[in-house]
Design a protein around this motif. Structure first.
Motif, PDB file in Angstrom:
ATOM      1  N   VAL A   1       1.110  -1.580   0.227  1.00  0.00           N
ATOM      2  CA  VAL A   1       0.231   0.033  -0.152  1.00  0.00           C
ATOM      3  C   VAL A   1       1.186   0.911   0.135  1.00  0.00           C
ATOM      4  O   VAL A   1       1.360   1.063   0.644  1.00  0.00           O
ATOM      5  CB  VAL A   1      -1.265   0.031   1.142  1.00  0.00           C
ATOM      6  N   TYR A   2       0.795   2.176  -1.053  1.00  0.00           N
ATOM      7  CA  TYR A   2       1.539   3.415  -1.102  1.00  0.00           C
ATOM      8  C   TYR A   2       0.509   4.126  -0.843  1.00  0.00           C
ATOM      9  O   TYR A   2       0.172   4.852  -1.514  1.00  0.00           O
ATOM     10  CB  TYR A   2       1.726   3.243  -2.875  1.00  0.00           C
ATOM     11  N   TYR A   3       0.614   5.506  -0.072  1.00  0.00           N
ATOM     12  CA  TYR A   3       0.334   6.639   0.087  1.00  0.00           C
ATOM     13  C   TYR A   3       0.275   7.390  -1.291  1.00  0.00           C
ATOM     14  O   TYR A   3       1.902   7.455  -1.047  1.00  0.00           O
ATOM     15  CB  TYR A   3       0.647   6.984   0.964  1.00  0.00           C
ATOM     16  N   ALA A   4      -0.384   8.215  -1.490  1.00  0.00           N
ATOM     17  CA  ALA A   4       0.482   9.085  -2.333  1.00  0.00           C
ATOM     18  C   ALA A   4       0.157  10.278  -2.785  1.00  0.00           C
ATOM     19  O   ALA A   4      -0.655  10.715  -1.940  1.00  0.00           O
ATOM     20  CB  ALA A   4      -1.079   8.815  -3.651  1.00  0.00           C
ATOM     21  N   GLY A   5       1.200  10.618  -2.095  1.00  0.00           N
ATOM     22  CA  GLY A   5       2.120  12.012  -1.611  1.00  0.00           C
ATOM     23  C   GLY A   5       1.399  13.069  -2.375  1.00  0.00           C
ATOM     24  O   GLY A   5       1.129  14.158  -1.274  1.00  0.00           O
ATOM     25  N   LYS A   6       0.938  12.616  -3.476  1.00  0.00           N
ATOM     26  CA  LYS A   6       0.567  13.848  -4.181  1.00  0.00           C
ATOM     27  C   LYS A   6      -0.644  15.165  -3.842  1.00  0.00           C
ATOM     28  O   LYS A   6      -0.981  16.005  -3.604  1.00  0.00           O
ATOM     29  CB  LYS A   6       0.506  13.814  -6.013  1.00  0.00           C
ATOM     30  N   ALA A   7      -1.128  14.197  -3.123  1.00  0.00           N
ATOM     31  CA  ALA A   7      -2.600  14.506  -2.286  1.00  0.00           C
ATOM     32  C   ALA A   7      -2.382  15.118  -1.602  1.00  0.00           C
ATOM     33  O   ALA A   7      -3.160  16.141  -0.569  1.00  0.00           O
ATOM     34  CB  ALA A   7      -3.290  13.580  -1.557  1.00  0.00           C
ATOM     35  N   PHE A   8      -0.967  15.375  -0.625  1.00  0.00           N
ATOM     36  CA  PHE A   8      -0.967  16.262   0.041  1.00  0.00           C
ATOM     37  C   PHE A   8       0.366  15.774   0.991  1.00  0.00           C
ATOM     38  O   PHE A   8       0.480  14.434   1.784  1.00  0.00           O
ATOM     39  CB  PHE A   8      -1.788  16.313   1.704  1.00  0.00           C
ATOM     40  N   CYS A   9       1.247  16.502   0.812  1.00  0.00           N
ATOM     41  CA  CYS A   9       2.753  16.041   0.922  1.00  0.00           C
ATOM     42  C   CYS A   9       4.017  16.816   2.216  1.00  0.00           C
ATOM     43  O   CYS A   9       3.326  17.837   1.909  1.00  0.00           O
ATOM     44  CB  CYS A   9       3.676  15.843  -0.098  1.00  0.00           C
ATOM     45  N   ALA A  10       3.644  16.463   3.515  1.00  0.00           N
ATOM     46  CA  ALA A  10       4.745  17.140   4.160  1.00  0.00           C
ATOM     47  C   ALA A  10       4.574  15.929   5.676  1.00  0.00           C
ATOM     48  O   ALA A  10       4.812  14.594   5.821  1.00  0.00           O
ATOM     49  CB  ALA A  10       2.579  17.855   5.417  1.00  0.00           C
ATOM     50  N   LYS A  11       6.098  16.410   5.889  1.00  0.00           N
ATOM     51  CA  LYS A  11       6.747  15.244   7.086  1.00  0.00           C
ATOM     52  C   LYS A  11       5.944  15.086   7.784  1.00  0.00           C
ATOM     53  O   LYS A  11       6.474  13.596   8.189  1.00  0.00           O
ATOM     54  CB  LYS A  11       8.426  16.472   7.492  1.00  0.00           C
TER      55      LYS A  11
ATOM     56  N   GLU B   1       2.848   3.524  10.055  1.00  0.00           N
ATOM     57  CA  GLU B   1       1.958   2.812  10.428  1.00  0.00           C
ATOM     58  C   GLU B   1       1.952   2.002   9.486  1.00  0.00           C
ATOM     59  O   GLU B   1       1.307   0.959   8.277  1.00  0.00           O
ATOM     60  CB  GLU B   1       0.631   3.640   9.734  1.00  0.00           C
ATOM     61  N   GLY B   2       3.264   1.839   8.940  1.00  0.00           N
ATOM     62  CA  GLY B   2       3.258   0.661   7.967  1.00  0.00           C
ATOM     63  C   GLY B   2       2.818   0.333   6.206  1.00  0.00           C
ATOM     64  O   GLY B   2       3.559  -0.895   5.620  1.00  0.00           O
ATOM     65  N   LEU B   3       2.721   1.905   5.693  1.00  0.00           N
ATOM     66  CA  LEU B   3       2.949   1.984   4.502  1.00  0.00           C
ATOM     67  C   LEU B   3       4.070   2.373   3.214  1.00  0.00           C
ATOM     68  O   LEU B   3       4.976   2.878   4.152  1.00  0.00           O
ATOM     69  CB  LEU B   3       1.904   3.147   4.313  1.00  0.00           C
ATOM     70  N   SER B   4       3.829   2.269   2.235  1.00  0.00           N
ATOM     71  CA  SER B   4       5.281   2.855   1.302  1.00  0.00           C
ATOM     72  C   SER B   4       4.731   4.216   0.890  1.00  0.00           C
ATOM     73  O   SER B   4       3.749   4.505   1.597  1.00  0.00           O
ATOM     74  CB  SER B   4       4.821   2.297   0.292  1.00  0.00           C
ATOM     75  N   LEU B   5       5.553   4.642   0.032  1.00  0.00           N
ATOM     76  CA  LEU B   5       5.403   6.209  -0.535  1.00  0.00           C
ATOM     77  C   LEU B   5       5.061   6.473  -1.754  1.00  0.00           C
ATOM     78  O   LEU B   5       6.004   5.712  -2.320  1.00  0.00           O
ATOM     79  CB  LEU B   5       6.342   7.060   0.606  1.00  0.00           C
ATOM     80  N   ASP B   6       3.855   6.301  -2.033  1.00  0.00           N
ATOM     81  CA  ASP B   6       4.634   7.135  -3.863  1.00  0.00           C
ATOM     82  C   ASP B   6       4.944   9.109  -3.862  1.00  0.00           C
ATOM     83  O   ASP B   6       3.542   9.743  -3.794  1.00  0.00           O
ATOM     84  CB  ASP B   6       3.299   6.513  -4.629  1.00  0.00           C
ATOM     85  N   THR B   7       5.901   9.283  -4.816  1.00  0.00           N
ATOM     86  CA  THR B   7       5.838  10.230  -5.150  1.00  0.00           C
ATOM     87  C   THR B   7       6.263  10.753  -6.423  1.00  0.00           C
ATOM     88  O   THR B   7       6.220   9.607  -6.974  1.00  0.00           O
ATOM     89  CB  THR B   7       7.671  10.899  -4.293  1.00  0.00           C
TER      90      THR B   7
ATOM     91  N   ALA C   1       8.255   5.314  -3.989  1.00  0.00           N
ATOM     92  CA  ALA C   1       8.170   5.006  -5.811  1.00  0.00           C
ATOM     93  C   ALA C   1       8.092   6.646  -6.182  1.00  0.00           C
ATOM     94  O   ALA C   1       7.722   7.280  -5.480  1.00  0.00           O
ATOM     95  CB  ALA C   1       6.897   4.166  -5.807  1.00  0.00           C
ATOM     96  N   LEU C   2       8.881   6.384  -7.355  1.00  0.00           N
ATOM     97  CA  LEU C   2       9.167   7.429  -8.145  1.00  0.00           C
ATOM     98  C   LEU C   2       7.901   7.608  -9.729  1.00  0.00           C
ATOM     99  O   LEU C   2       8.263   7.129 -10.035  1.00  0.00           O
ATOM    100  CB  LEU C   2      10.159   8.283  -8.506  1.00  0.00           C
TER     101      LEU C   2
ATOM    102  N   ALA D   1      19.500   7.949  -3.879  1.00  0.00           N
ATOM    103  CA  ALA D   1      19.170   7.861  -2.729  1.00  0.00           C
ATOM    104  C   ALA D   1      18.361   6.350  -2.041  1.00  0.00           C
ATOM    105  O   ALA D   1      18.619   6.136  -1.584  1.00  0.00           O
ATOM    106  CB  ALA D   1      17.566   8.503  -2.330  1.00  0.00           C
ATOM    107  N   GLY D   2      17.941   5.500  -3.509  1.00  0.00           N
ATOM    108  CA  GLY D   2      18.041   3.997  -3.554  1.00  0.00           C
ATOM    109  C   GLY D   2      16.673   3.666  -3.348  1.00  0.00           C
ATOM    110  O   GLY D   2      16.065   3.235  -2.521  1.00  0.00           O
ATOM    111  N   VAL D   3      15.621   4.456  -4.521  1.00  0.00           N
ATOM    112  CA  VAL D   3      14.477   4.496  -4.093  1.00  0.00           C
ATOM    113  C   VAL D   3      14.141   3.337  -4.621  1.00  0.00           C
ATOM    114  O   VAL D   3      14.449   2.215  -5.345  1.00  0.00           O
ATOM    115  CB  VAL D   3      13.206   5.046  -4.597  1.00  0.00           C
TER     116      VAL D   3
END
Length: 461
Positions: free
Chosen positions: A89-99, A108-114, A134-135, A151-153
């Motif tokens: 499960v990748y959280y799609a960071g484009k929806a809202f991206c903040a540190k 929470e154990g999810l991955s991240l889509d940038t 993921a990029l 970075a080794g994405v």
């Protein structure tokens, strides 16, 4: 459409039609599916958000402000993680991206889509493990690809032949083997707005399946043998409420996987069906629960794999709006009200299209409610508008609000977590609002409000 019982309203307040077009019986009522799970109306009539009265939040942080319900967001992350157990499960960071948000995603154990160098920079600054990133993107620069490789994405989703060439050159120079997915345009018409439908043929994303470009991309990657091809990727659009489009997409993707297996004797081990799962912005929206969504998608993939004689690949999904959308709301202060010939009343707030461009861009529908108090006045047909110099500066096109709403009242708009702060602008030199995280009766700023000094600092004259 309304946070109470209204839907897409007729322009004339006196229109007689179906029950959902008529004023609500209780203008103070909240519809739970539109709000984060901690929101309720207090005995005094104001809204409580994350255990804090919104009047206190407004006094401390000002308005407009995006309010982020951390517990609600965490619960949605866990629901998707549980529903898609064994998948990625990748959280799609484009929806809202903040540190702060990305740190929660990681916890929470999810991955991240940038999908840009900027989002990748925030992800790395937040401490997201690179192998869980993921990029994406249809026009990744050499600099962005280089940073991702260095970075080794974990996954790079390639989108053009130029990008394959760029990434291959970067990998050769550094003696590494990046893992890639091929974004495939599967020709599915998602039932959503044209601008957020992304898998039909005539648009900028991906390699066409019907035109043969997807096969050429596979041929090029496997022939060069520099990049590690992990699988296929598709994203059919956004704000989707059923899985029929995903069924067609999966069938076509797995049919293509079968062709690759026949041609090369190898089966790609991964399949990414993207995201785009809808949320309830109004009473008319009926999103699928994560468990139902996961069950339907697994059934589709397993059925198609059985038909093609393929092993079931490792599945990935990319929810963004479905995780962050309803976990946030925007709090405004009413400035003026204006009755227009008895048709409707215009309620002007201290924000607008600079903090939520979606109604102007997509004709997106939102709801609103009086947040600082309850009211016993009858409901009136209202249009919530901003303070910008555009007639299209509309926050909520049609809503029933108490007829005594006026200057100084607080108004809350639910469902603003996705693509509102991310697409916010400085139009008319407005300063962008803060994002305030609220949890267990306490609040903290995770993205501060811009100031006029910020605007002038960039204007070097």
């Amino acid at each position: 459409m309304s946070s109470h019982e209204a839907g897409a309203l007729h322009a004339e307040a006196g229109h007689h039609g179906p029950e959902w077009l008529r004023p609500p019986t209780d203008v103070n009522a909240l519809m739970p599916k539109l709000w984060s799970s901690t929101v309720f109306r207090t005995d005094e009539g104001s809204l409580s958000f994350g255990g804090v009265d919104v009047r206190k939040l407004a006094a401390e942080h000002g308005t407009p402000a995006y309010l982020f319900d951390e517990d609600d967001f965490r619960s949605r992350c866990r629901a998707f993680k549980t529903a898609f157990e064994g998948a990625e499960v990748y959280y799609a960071g484009k929806a809202f991206c903040a540190k702060a948000v990305i740190r929660i995603v990681a916890e929470e154990g999810l991955s991240l889509d940038t999908c840009s160098g900027g989002e990748l920079a925030v992800a790395l600054a937040a401490g997201m493990p690179p192998e869980r990133i993921a990029l994406h993107g249809n026009n990744k620069s050499v600099a962005e690809l280089t940073r991702a490789v260095e970075a080794g994405v974990g996954r790079i989703v390639v989108d053009s032949f130029t990008e394959i060439e760029r990434l291959t050159a970067i990998a050769r120079q550094r003696g590494v083997r990046p893992k890639v997915m091929i974004r495939v345009t599967v020709g599915v018409e998602a039932h959503t707005h044209e601008y957020i439908s992304t898998a039909h043929e005539d648009q900028k994303f991906g390699f066409s399946l019907s035109g043969g470009a997807a096969r050429q991309a596979v041929d090029q990657i496997l022939a060069d043998d520099v990049l590690e091809l992990r699988g296929l990727h598709s994203h059919i659009g956004s704000q989707i409420f059923d899985t029929s489009g995903f069924e067609v997409s999966a069938r076509r993707l797995l049919g293509f996987q079968s062709e690759i297996f026949e041609g090369y004797g190898r089966q790609l081990p991964e399949l990414d069906l993207g995201g785009g799962y809808g949320i309830a912005y109004t009473s008319q929206d009926d999103p699928l629960p994560p468990a139902d969504l996961a069950r339907n998608l697994r059934k589709i993939v397993e059925h198609e794999c059985a038909g093609y004689g393929l092993a079931v690949p490792h599945l990935s999904v990319e929810p963004g709006r479905a995780l962050i959308g309803s976990a946030m709301c925007t709090l405004y202060e009413v400035g003026t009200t204006k009755d227009v010939d008895g048709i409707r009343t215009y309620v002007s707030v201290d924000g607008g299209m600079s903090d939520n461009i979606r109604p102007a861009l997509y004709d997106a529908a939102y709801s609103a409610t009086l947040a600082s108090r309850s009211s016993q006045s009858p409901a009136m047909l209202a249009r919530v508008v901003g303070k910008h110099c555009e007639s299209g500066d509309i926050v909520v096109k049609d809503e029933f609000l108490p007829s005594d709403i006026g200057p100084g009242d607080l108004l809350a708009v639910p469902g603003t977590g996705a693509y509102c702060r991310s697409m916010a602008s400085n139009y008319n030199h407005a300063v962008r609002p803060p994002v305030v995280a609220v949890r267990d009766g306490a609040s903290r700023v995770i993205v501060r409000r811009e100031t006029e000094e910020d605007l002038l600092r960039l204007d070097v004259g």
